[in-house]
Design an enzyme around this catalytic site. Structure first.
Site, PDB file in Angstrom:
ATOM      1  NE  ARG A  84      32.957  39.930  22.861  1.00  0.00           N
ATOM      2  CZ  ARG A  84      34.106  39.334  22.584  1.00  0.00           C
ATOM      3  NH1 ARG A  84      34.467  39.170  21.327  1.00  0.00           N
ATOM      4  NH2 ARG A  84      34.894  38.906  23.547  1.00  0.00           N
ATOM      5  NE  ARG A  95      33.408  35.153  23.545  1.00  0.00           N
ATOM      6  CZ  ARG A  95      33.895  34.286  24.440  1.00  0.00           C
ATOM      7  NH1 ARG A  95      33.350  34.176  25.638  1.00  0.00           N
ATOM      8  NH2 ARG A  95      34.934  33.539  24.141  1.00  0.00           N
ATOM      9  CG  ASP A  98      34.836  35.712  20.452  1.00  0.00           C
ATOM     10  OD1 ASP A  98      35.431  36.789  20.264  1.00  0.00           O
ATOM     11  OD2 ASP A  98      35.368  34.734  21.000  1.00  0.00           O
ATOM     12  CG  ASP A 100      39.169  35.900  18.534  1.00  0.00           C
ATOM     13  OD1 ASP A 100      39.560  36.957  19.047  1.00  0.00           O
ATOM     14  OD2 ASP A 100      38.409  35.088  19.102  1.00  0.00           O
TER      15      ASP A 100
END
Length: 385
Positions: A84, A95, A98, A100
């Site tokens: 990334r 990307r 990702d 989170d």
């Protein structure tokens, strides 16, 4: 090990093989400190806030004893390992992966590097919809609303489509989708060792070729022209009987079957060792038998160069193998490669072992498992790729 925190994460990708990226990243979250538990369906949606390819997105839960900061370090490392690239000005870009953190149990925190719950999760239906798949009644600790209510109130009207991709929470769960895995290779390539390792680690039924008791084998290495035909016919009869017996029914307590040979090897070796007339006769018998046997979901060929094979044969010290020549091994290798080329309909994975030592090096073993993993994902989702 007690894993105290249930953590919810979102994951997405819009570069490369998006689903493969997501699946492999989820597997990386299974560590000594963390276990992936639930995974959502996979959704597709347009890039939001910038021009880019469509994303695949999902959510999953992890039981972990890592602190939120340590977990953040882990997912940042995973993102970096996947390649990334982050924009220097903080703007959104495409990307490869990702990740989170959405929730860490019911904790609320606000530090320089991490805000929990995730401050923008309620603004994105591509986060809330997959989260509702796995945690519909989980309450946002500050808003005091569960995921279903947050999704109903979300003002994000971007298009969101549920895909047919199916994620797995672990490699073991993925491998359990197999029915039959065949591992082949030249003499001394390490196929039996690898087969045993995979069977033990992934609870597979072990199907091993029983060849040591063949009375013609030592004689063959002494006088190939004389004993080639009885050897190959004996092997064919034994392999056919054993193979059909061992693969005709599954073991209910095992996840799949893994074998250190495929029945087609009989024809490969026979073509090398037999005279033309003998081979034509042998081939007629073989073709009749081959129609009846189970074919593998994935056929793996472990390739090693002749010099490495001779070293391996010498190390394992079987007296009757010490006279095997480089020329003979070359012919066997070519026979296997010709078989692979002539059967494009078969799902084949060729792994070059010349620079690998999967027995003593865990990273090399992981490389092989990753290769099988990628091929299996490709097979299971071939209609989508």
């Amino acid at each position: 090990m007690n894993k105290d925190n249930t953590t919810y994460l979102s994951i997405g990708s819009n570069l490369g093989n998006r689903f493969l990226n997501i699946q492999k990243a989820i597997f990386r979250l299974n560590t000594d400190d963390s276990v992936v538990e639930k995974v959502s369906a996979v959704y597709e949606n347009p890039a939001i806030g910038f021009q880019g390819a469509d994303f695949l997105n999902a959510c999953f839960s992890v039981r972990t004893n890592l602190s939120a900061e340590k977990l953040l370090q882990l997912i940042t490392q995973i993102e970096n390992d996947f390649g990334r690239e982050r924009s220097s000005d903080g703007t959104y870009t495409s990307r490869v992966i990702d990740l989170d953190i959405l929730y860490v149990s019911e904790k609320v925190m606000d530090t320089e590097n991490l805000v929990i719950p995730h401050p923008r999760m309620t603004e994105r239906n591509f986060v809330l919809k997959p989260l509702a798949d796995i945690a519909p009644q989980f309450y946002h600790p500050t808003l005091k609303k569960d995921t279903r209510n947050l999704l109903q109130e979300c003002k994000d009207e971007s298009n969101l489509t549920k895909t047919t991709f199916a994620l797995h929470n672990s490699r073991k769960n993925l491998f359990s989708q197999l029915q039959f895995l065949s591992i082949e290779g030249n003499i001394g390539a390490g196929k039996t060792t690898l087969t045993k390792m995979i069977a033990e680690e992934y609870n597979a039924k072990l199907v091993l070729e029983r060849f040591a008791e063949n009375p013609f084998l030592p004689k063959f290495y002494e006088d190939q022209s004389r004993f080639a035909f009885p050897l190959e016919m004996s092997f064919l009869a034994d392999r056919y009987q054993q193979f059909t017996d061992d693969t005709s029914q599954f073991d209910l307590f095992k996840n799949f079957m893994v074998s250190d040979y495929d029945i087609f090897k009989s024809l490969i070796f026979a073509k090398v060792t037999l005279q033309k007339e003998e081979f034509e006769l042998y081939k007629k018998v073989f073709n009749f038998m081959y129609k009846e046997v189970r074919k593998p979901d994935i056929y793996i060929y472990l390739y090693q160069g002749t010099e490495r094979l001779l070293e391996n044969i010498k190390k394992r010290g079987r007296d009757y193998e010490q006279g095997i020549t480089a020329e003979y091994l070359d012919k066997i290798n070519r026979g296997y490669l010709d078989f692979i080329k002539s059967h494009p309909q078969q799902t084949t994975l060729l792994i070059d072992l010349d620079s690998l030592d999967f027995v003593t090096n865990r990273n090399d073993y992981e490389y092989i498992l990753n290769s099988i993993e990628s091929k299996l994902i490709e097979v299971l989702h071939s209609d989508n790729f």
